[in-house]
Design a protein around this motif. Structure first.
Motif, PDB file in Angstrom:
ATOM      1  N   GLN A 160     -82.018   7.799 -25.308  1.00  0.00           N
ATOM      2  CA  GLN A 160     -81.718   6.851 -26.384  1.00  0.00           C
ATOM      3  C   GLN A 160     -82.722   7.097 -27.498  1.00  0.00           C
ATOM      4  OE1 GLN A 160     -79.155   4.321 -26.132  1.00  0.00           O
ATOM      5  NE2 GLN A 160     -79.468   4.101 -28.338  1.00  0.00           N
ATOM      6  N   GLU A 167     -75.379  -1.690 -32.755  1.00  0.00           N
ATOM      7  CA  GLU A 167     -76.397  -1.255 -31.806  1.00  0.00           C
ATOM      8  C   GLU A 167     -77.477  -2.323 -31.731  1.00  0.00           C
ATOM      9  OE1 GLU A 167     -75.753   3.558 -32.346  1.00  0.00           O
ATOM     10  OE2 GLU A 167     -77.766   2.725 -32.504  1.00  0.00           O
ATOM     11  N   VAL A 220     -81.114  -1.839 -23.749  1.00  0.00           N
ATOM     12  CA  VAL A 220     -80.154  -1.425 -24.769  1.00  0.00           C
ATOM     13  C   VAL A 220     -78.773  -1.887 -24.318  1.00  0.00           C
ATOM     14  CG1 VAL A 220     -79.218   0.495 -26.086  1.00  0.00           C
ATOM     15  CG2 VAL A 220     -81.608   0.567 -25.306  1.00  0.00           C
ATOM     16  N   LYS A 271     -71.936  -2.104 -26.970  1.00  0.00           N
ATOM     17  CA  LYS A 271     -71.392  -2.663 -28.200  1.00  0.00           C
ATOM     18  C   LYS A 271     -70.425  -3.802 -27.888  1.00  0.00           C
ATOM     19  CE  LYS A 271     -68.933  -1.256 -32.404  1.00  0.00           C
ATOM     20  NZ  LYS A 271     -68.296  -0.117 -33.131  1.00  0.00           N
ATOM     21  N   GLY A 319     -81.880  -3.900 -34.000  1.00  0.00           N
ATOM     22  CA  GLY A 319     -80.668  -3.107 -33.981  1.00  0.00           C
ATOM     23  C   GLY A 319     -80.173  -2.855 -35.387  1.00  0.00           C
ATOM     24  N   VAL A 365     -82.159   3.232 -31.953  1.00  0.00           N
ATOM     25  CA  VAL A 365     -81.341   2.020 -31.868  1.00  0.00           C
ATOM     26  C   VAL A 365     -81.079   1.593 -33.301  1.00  0.00           C
ATOM     27  CG1 VAL A 365     -81.188  -0.366 -31.100  1.00  0.00           C
ATOM     28  CG2 VAL A 365     -82.331   1.330 -29.663  1.00  0.00           C
TER      29      VAL A 365
END
Length: 304
Positions: free
Chosen positions: A28, A196, A220, A223, A241, A31
């Motif tokens: 990841q 995000e 995280v 969506k 985000g 973000v």
């Protein structure tokens, strides 16, 4: 509901200053536009340690640094000539754009009254059209930042927009960034607008759908989900985000959508074309040895 859990990794910024590094992470890289996150401290601010904890002048391009303190103080100086004492609850937003250098030091006499330092620093990547913008620095006081309270919940909007809150912190892409405190047994829901979203647990613990998570982890989220988030212990969170910006490259303190721009920034720092802060120009951090030169692909790895 939780797409990924990122466990912070220990990193060193020099003698006396070790941090928890959260972003970037292999699975990841970003973000929204947030491309980097460190949690420093709490660390002892004894006078004999202050000098060794200084962060000497160093460069940035293609990003904004966002410094937010829980406790302590530090002094920011940059190549624009800005000197700013950074205090808890303030937002200090430095946009590097085409290039800036800055230092963070602990020599201010007011710091002697403090006994610890704890801070969060994030980097926000810039949209391509602003990557070469003129550099700038702005300090926002706590009274400039919207605060919301409800049963067991306190939150301060650091930047962007969420829950109908907004402030005058200037941002260059859609994002949100919040400091949230939860009492024991409080419930919390994520903002829904942005695609995000993530929570970093700075202190305490959370439960999401019956699974427990602890301090030092970033969650995280998928969506469009609306998870029920609770805490049995109380918690202090950084919630962030926004909308993705596309592929980014990162090397040392440089971020760009173009590999060749980072190579140029390396040479600019080596040759002194990124100037030092005029009131802190006697020492600096040299360009690190480039590990990519020993690889078949000499370019920095992309972040996406």
């Amino acid at each position: 509901m939780v797409k990924l859990v990122i466990d912070s990794r220990e990193a060193s910024l020099g003698e006396g200053m070790r941090v928890k590094r959260i972003l970037p992470f292999r699975k990841q890289r970003m973000v929204g536009p947030f491309i980097f996150m460190d949690h420093g401290g709490p660390v002892d601010l004894r006078p004999d340690l202050k000098k060794s904890m200084d962060v000497l002048p160093h460069p940035h391009i293609g990003l904004s640094t966002v410094s937010y303190l829980f406790s302590g103080q530090l002094v920011h100086r940059d190549s624009l000539g800005v000197k700013q004492i950074i205090r808890p609850g303030e937002v200090n937003w430095m946009t590097a754009g085409s290039g800036i250098s800055h230092s963070e030091r602990f020599e201010d006499p007011g710091i002697l009254a403090e006994n610890s330092l704890e801070l969060i620093q994030t980097w926000v990547a810039l949209p391509e059209k602003f990557e070469e913008a003129n550099p700038s620095f702005k300090n926002y006081k706590p009274e400039d930042l919207a605060v919301y309270t409800d049963t067991g919940v306190w939150m301060r909007l650091i930047a962007g927009d969420a829950y109908g809150l907004n402030n005058h912190v200037e941002t260059l892409s859609p994002l949100f960034y919040l400091h949230v405190k939860l009492d024991k047994n409080a419930r919390y829901g994520l903002p829904q607008k942005h695609s995000e979203r993530a929570i970093y647990i700075a202190k305490g613990s959370l439960e999401v759908s019956g699974t427990a998570y602890i301090a030092g982890q970033m969650l995280v989220f998928e969506k469009d989900v609306d998870p029920v988030i609770t805490t049995k212990t109380g918690a202090e969170l950084m919630v962030m985000g926004g909308e993705p910006l596309g592929e980014r490259f990162i090397w040392w303190n440089f971020v760009s959508s173009r590999k060749e721009r980072i190579e140029q920034a390396k040479e600019d720092w080596k040759q002194g074309r990124i100037i030092l802060p005029p009131n802190d120009d006697h020492e600096f951090i040299p360009l690190p040895e480039d590990p990519f030169k020993s690889r078949s692909n000499p370019s920095p790895e992309p972040l996406s």
